[in-house]
Scaffold this active site. Structure first.
Site: not given
Length: 303
Positions: A137, A165
């Protein structure tokens, strides 16, 4: 074939509180049912939209459990397990693994400015704690750490890493990460304001904090991109951005506004946890206008 389950629209799941501000099992499951009925492909549980940094370990584990109880086997489940300490992150990761989540994800370590070796070890230690796939992330605007293509390349040496992400704002970052990983990784577009451009630049899917308040629009935008209808995809992105700007222009936080919209739609998820600010009386009229903007866009593109 395994990576296909991560394609599509995956809303970032909201924290659902009761009227006293405690985690609500019933309201969490109501939001699960709402999103399932909308036809999204999965959910990202326990991240920024889930107010994870304002919850203790047991609360976060409870949310992971409630969502799995309701949605396991029905859609893709990604557990965000980033926490201030590696120990807590590993505990959350192991818990998610026992619940049958499809993958784990984590922001980099927060607060202290750590060397890249410590960031690498943090992510690797989480990965090694379970058999689950792992999604990096990258959100430098809140964590202070910027994932580089070189670091991503290094992390991809671990076969558990299946994607990133990416919530940095430059769409070029999506193109760079996709070039590094190719077809063997999933790149998720993070910033909702650039969903369409992110998809065109190479993102395979999207995870976003406003998806759940207007899932129809993101699902339709995704279909327009897939079918090559880029002009209308840009139009729907423009309408989405107008809604996001309005959500961010109130006295209460964006998440408080989103939750009020859902509450008024019959999906009571409570409010937000301090220090996030709830809505004020002055926010009510603009929220009603936001609901009209959402409904008009849905009517324009989805019906």
């Amino acid at each position: 074939m395994t990576l296909k389950k991560f394609h599509g629209i995956l809303p970032a799941f909201y924290a659902c509180y009761d009227d006293q501000g405690n985690i609500s099992e019933a309201r969490t499951k109501d939001l699960c049912n709402y999103l399932f009925d909308k036809g999204v492909q999965g959910v990202y549980v326990g991240g920024s939209s889930g107010e994870c940094i304002y919850q203790n370990l047991e609360e976060r584990k409870a949310v992971l459990s409630y969502v799995a109880d309701q949605l396991k086997g029905k859609m893709t489940l990604i557990a965000h397990v980033g926490a201030p300490s590696t120990r807590d992150s590993i505990e959350l990761a192991k818990h998610a693994a026992t619940l049958g989540y499809d993958a784990l994800s984590a922001i980099p370590p927060i607060y202290f400015k750590l060397p890249e070796s410590a960031v690498y070890k943090y992510w690797t230690d989480i990965m090694e704690a379970t058999p689950l796939d792992f999604i990096i992330y990258n959100i430098p605007q809140t964590t202070g750490y910027t994932l580089t293509p070189a670091m991503f390349q290094k992390l991809l040496a671990n076969k558990k890493v299946i994607g990133v992400k990416n919530s940095s704002m430059p769409t070029m970052d999506i193109e760079r990460f996709k070039k590094v990983g190719g077809d063997n990784v999933i790149v998720f577009n993070g910033p909702d304001e650039q969903f369409v451009s992110g998809r065109i630049m190479g993102a395979d899917a999207g995870i976003g904090g406003t998806y759940a308040v207007m899932p129809e629009l993101f699902l339709q935008a995704n279909e327009f991109v897939k079918s090559g209808k880029f002009d209308v995809a840009r139009q729907i992105q423009s309408d989405i951005n107008e809604i996001i700007i309005a959500l961010c222009s109130l006295q209460g936080s964006m998440y408080a506004a989103i939750k009020e919209v859902l509450n008024r739609r019959g999906v009571n998820v409570g409010s937000v946890r301090a220090p996030l600010e709830g809505i004020t009386s002055e926010d009510i009229a603009p929220i009603e206008d936001i609901m009209k903007l959402i409904d008009q866009a849905i009517e324009r593109y989805c019906e």
